[in-house]
Design an enzyme around this catalytic site. Structure first.
Site, PDB file in Angstrom:
ATOM      1  N   GLY A   1     -39.948  50.430  17.631  1.00 22.15           N
ATOM      2  CA  GLY A   1     -38.909  51.573  17.404  1.00 22.15           C
ATOM      3  C   GLY A   1     -37.798  50.849  18.314  1.00 22.15           C
ATOM      4  O   GLY A   1     -36.426  51.292  18.006  1.00 22.15           O
TER       5      GLY A   1
ATOM      6  N   ALA B   1     -42.559  53.204  19.896  1.00 22.77           N
ATOM      7  CA  ALA B   1     -42.622  54.707  19.879  1.00 22.77           C
ATOM      8  C   ALA B   1     -43.826  55.203  20.728  1.00 22.77           C
ATOM      9  O   ALA B   1     -44.671  54.340  21.145  1.00 22.77           O
ATOM     10  CB  ALA B   1     -43.000  54.991  18.422  1.00 22.77           C
TER      11      ALA B   1
ATOM     12  N   GLU C   1     -45.729  46.610  15.104  1.00 23.74           N
ATOM     13  CA  GLU C   1     -46.327  47.765  14.518  1.00 23.74           C
ATOM     14  C   GLU C   1     -47.991  47.586  13.863  1.00 23.74           C
ATOM     15  O   GLU C   1     -48.712  48.270  14.145  1.00 23.74           O
ATOM     16  CB  GLU C   1     -45.573  48.683  13.567  1.00 23.74           C
TER      17      GLU C   1
ATOM     18  N   GLU D   1     -35.878  48.506  16.266  1.00 21.01           N
ATOM     19  CA  GLU D   1     -35.335  49.393  14.943  1.00 21.01           C
ATOM     20  C   GLU D   1     -33.967  50.028  15.648  1.00 21.01           C
ATOM     21  O   GLU D   1     -32.918  50.205  14.613  1.00 21.01           O
ATOM     22  CB  GLU D   1     -36.283  50.481  14.390  1.00 21.01           C
TER      23      GLU D   1
END
Length: 686
Positions: free
Chosen positions: A99, A60, A122, A102
């Site tokens: 992300g 992200a 993260e 993910e």
């Protein structure tokens, strides 16, 4: 555009294109959602998702974390990808992190290059996966593998990811492999979210919590991630993702996440200042003078970067020791799998140890790493300037000595720069680049260029006793010794600082480095020490008794078979020294100990910034985190001070000033920032 679309026959190609790392921001999320709609509207048979440039997606966009989340939100986008009637295939090269990983989990099939990097880092930024990572990953690879990956934040290569089922295939060209994938294989692929979770026993979760507590001391995010993984065993995917998202949003606004984001961006911004308007000399050949622990470590760091190294020593015995030291570092790397036999041979071929300074002729850089004695260093540099070419940059690795005095012995002092490596030099990331009064921009730029080559974090420092890091360290140790004589024990001080977040306290750390090193530095300062400043001689008495630390089996602690133990003899010596000084000992709580020591360091660091020894508060954060073990999750010393609040820090220092006005006089920078109501990070010299 952050996401591009093209169609070739019945195949849609979607590319993440937000250089340099394809960070997943609002535009990319919207682009992915639009691509789902387009693929379904156009009726393609599959979508192949890849990343432009050097990787898939490195996570992200952390710059968005300081603002309210904007739709579309990544969990919603990934749910659309996973539930789409058109199957998506992730074609992964380079990093697929956070992300990015993910997104890959939401695809129906995953193909990676063997050297790809896939992981969920993260927790390293003080948050947890926020788009299904804790809920989908255990459905794909099993709970025990998820417990290994997510709370640690570590990444796997594409090959290793295939070994645990995180990717379905490894291929040199993932896009071509995705295009060639049979329709039957793709049709049989079950969406990750529709799979069952492989349960783990309670003991596995307990073990993961213990590991997180040991390796990521003081951090909350790894433990919250483990709780979310446990939740995945007991609730449906949608419910688990809702809780995961709430946890992520809550954590990203917390002090831990803000501090970790600060140090993350500060590390990436560490580079040559614009004020140094020169290009440095490219270093392909270097000389290192001194083959002890530090010199051999520097030599090995250079060898690892592909630089040819000539190590200079005083006699044949010293040459043999230096050769053995470097050979030992190569052998250790080989044993640990960090290099292969070919790499070991290449390093040996680039290395030579000799007593002949003439072998340094023509090197690009010569680094002195000898005993901390001004006369010895002057003698070394006299020989270096006679042997090396006039364009060779000369560097001193001194930890404390005056770089200007060292340079004064040279015909051309502008050639000299301080390059303060930290032990072990081939491992520690920090490099203090010390600017002497005469240091040329070219010499300084050579230091910054070398730091980049060695993959180290450079920080520019001015000349003072100890530069940035060791000046703070000296004040830290002085404040700890004062606590000791006033009533604390070494074990209490160390426990307080490990409780604050350090890996070890000041006395255990001193036992590891050797009490004789600190003792020699105190002797060097005897002539200039303020006689009105309180001096604690406990460490001197230990050295006089031959207690030099772990290497002698006894220091502040006793070491039986290498195991640390509290030594009653040391505690008796401390009490005796208190009595000699006429001190009535009192108890200190762990909170009070940590409070005093941290305030001492902040006040000293404020003086360093005010004096111009450090350029920015963030530079001090880098030095304290990467050189001295300040807890990363607090963002560094000055970041921590800003989070506490400058006014509160100043109040704390002023309260202690009443005990000792000389030692605890508040720094001018603290006073100014508190008066102006600004953070230390925002202060600039007017």
């Amino acid at each position: 555009m952050a996401v591009t679309w093209r169609r070739d026959g019945m195949v849609g190609f979607v590319e993440l294109d937000s250089p340099p790392v394809n960070a997943i921001g609002q535009a990319m999320r919207q682009g992915l959602l639009d691509a789902v709609d387009r693929a379904e509207a156009e009726g393609v048979s599959r979508v192949i998702l890849s990343g432009a440039g050097r990787g898939f997606a490195a996570g992200a966009d952390a710059k968005e974390f300081d603002f309210p989340p904007e739709p579309p939100h990544l969990p919603d986008v990934l749910n659309r990808i996973e539930s789409s009637a058109v199957p998506w295939i992730a074609a992964i090269h380079g990093p697929a992190l956070g992300g990015g990983a993910e997104i890959a989990l939401a695809c129906r099939y995953r193909i990676a290059r063997a050297d790809a990097q896939i992981g969920f880092p993260e927790v390293i930024l003080g948050v947890v996966p926020g788009a299904g990572g804790t809920q989908r990953l255990p459905r794909l690879v099993g709970m025990e593998q998820a417990l290994d990956l997510i709370p640690s934040g570590k990444a796997l290569s594409g090959q290793a990811a295939r070994g645990i089922g995180l990717v379905d295939m490894v291929a040199d060209d993932p896009q071509a492999a995705a295009l060639a994938l049979g329709d039957d294989v793709l049709a049989a692929a079950v969406p990750v979210g529709a799979r069952d979770v492989t349960r783990a026993e309670a003991a596995a979760f307990d073990a993961a919590r213990r590991t997180a507590g040991r390796k990521m001391r003081g951090q909350g995010a790894p433990l919250r991630a483990i709780d979310l993984l446990a939740l995945a065993q007991d609730v449906p995917l949608a419910q688990g993702m809702t809780v995961e998202r709430e946890t992520f949003l809550s954590l990203r606004q917390g002090a831990e996440a803000r501090a970790l984001r600060h140090i993350f961006f500060t590390e990436r911004g560490a580079r040559q200042p614009k004020s140094i308007a020169a290009s440095g000399r490219a270093v392909t050949r270097a000389a290192v003078v001194g083959g002890g622990t530090m010199g051999s470590g520097i030599a090995y760091a250079l060898l690892n970067a592909g630089i040819a190294v000539t190590l200079l020593e005083t006699d044949a015995a010293a040459v043999a020791r230096a050769q053995a030291n470097v050979d030992g570092l190569i052998a250790t790397s080989l044993k640990r799998g960090l290099i292969d036999e070919a790499g070991a041979e290449a390093r040996r071929a680039r290395f030579a140890a000799t007593t002949d300074y003439g072998a340094a002729q023509g090197v690009d850089l010569a680094i002195e790493a000898v005993f901390e004695d001004m006369g010895v260093k002057h003698a070394v540099f006299a020989r270096l300037q006679a042997a090396c070419g006039p364009d060779t940059v000369l560097a001193t690795n001194t930890s404390y000595l005056d770089v200007n005095q060292i340079a004064a012995g040279l015909d051309d002092p502008s050639r000299l720069v301080g390059l303060h490596f930290f032990a072990p030099a081939h491992i520690m990331k920090l490099l203090e680049i010390v600017r002497g009064d005469a240091s040329s921009d070219e010499a300084l730029a050579t230091g910054f260029g070398l730091a980049k080559t060695l993959r180290k974090i450079p920080v520019l420092a001015g000349v003072c006793d100890g530069f940035i890091g060791n000046r703070i360290l000296a004040r830290y140790r002085e404040a700890a010794d004062t606590l000791l004589i006033d009533g604390a024990t070494p074990a209490e001080v160390d426990a307080a600082m490990t409780g604050f977040g350090y890996a070890m306290g000041p006395y255990e750390a001193q036992d590891l480095s050797g009490l004789d090193i600190a003792h020699a530095n105190r002797r060097r300062q005897d002539a200039t020490r303020d006689p009105n400043r309180r001096y604690v001689a406990i460490g001197d008495r230990l050295v006089a008794e031959g207690r030099l630390g772990k290497k002698t089996g006894a220091g502040w602690y006793r070491y039986d078979d290498g195991r640390k133990a509290v030594d009653p003899a040391v505690e008796a010596l401390v009490r005796d020294e208190s009595a000699r000084a006429g001190v009535t000992r009192r108890a200190f709580s762990a909170e009070e100990i940590a409070h005093r020591l941290v305030l001492a360091m902040i006040n000293e660091a404020a003086g360093i910034l005010w004096d111009g020894i450090a350029q920015t508060a963030s530079d001090i954060d880098l030095v304290t985190v990467h050189g001295y073990g300040f807890p990363r999750w607090r963002g560094g010393l000055m970041c921590h001070a800003d989070q506490v609040g400058v006014a509160q820090v100043l109040d704390g220092v002023r309260a202690l000033e009443r005990e000792d006005p000389l030692v605890w006089r508040p720094g001018d920078l603290l006073v100014e920032c508190a008066a102006r109501g600004i953070a230390l990070r925002d202060w600039t010299r007017g």
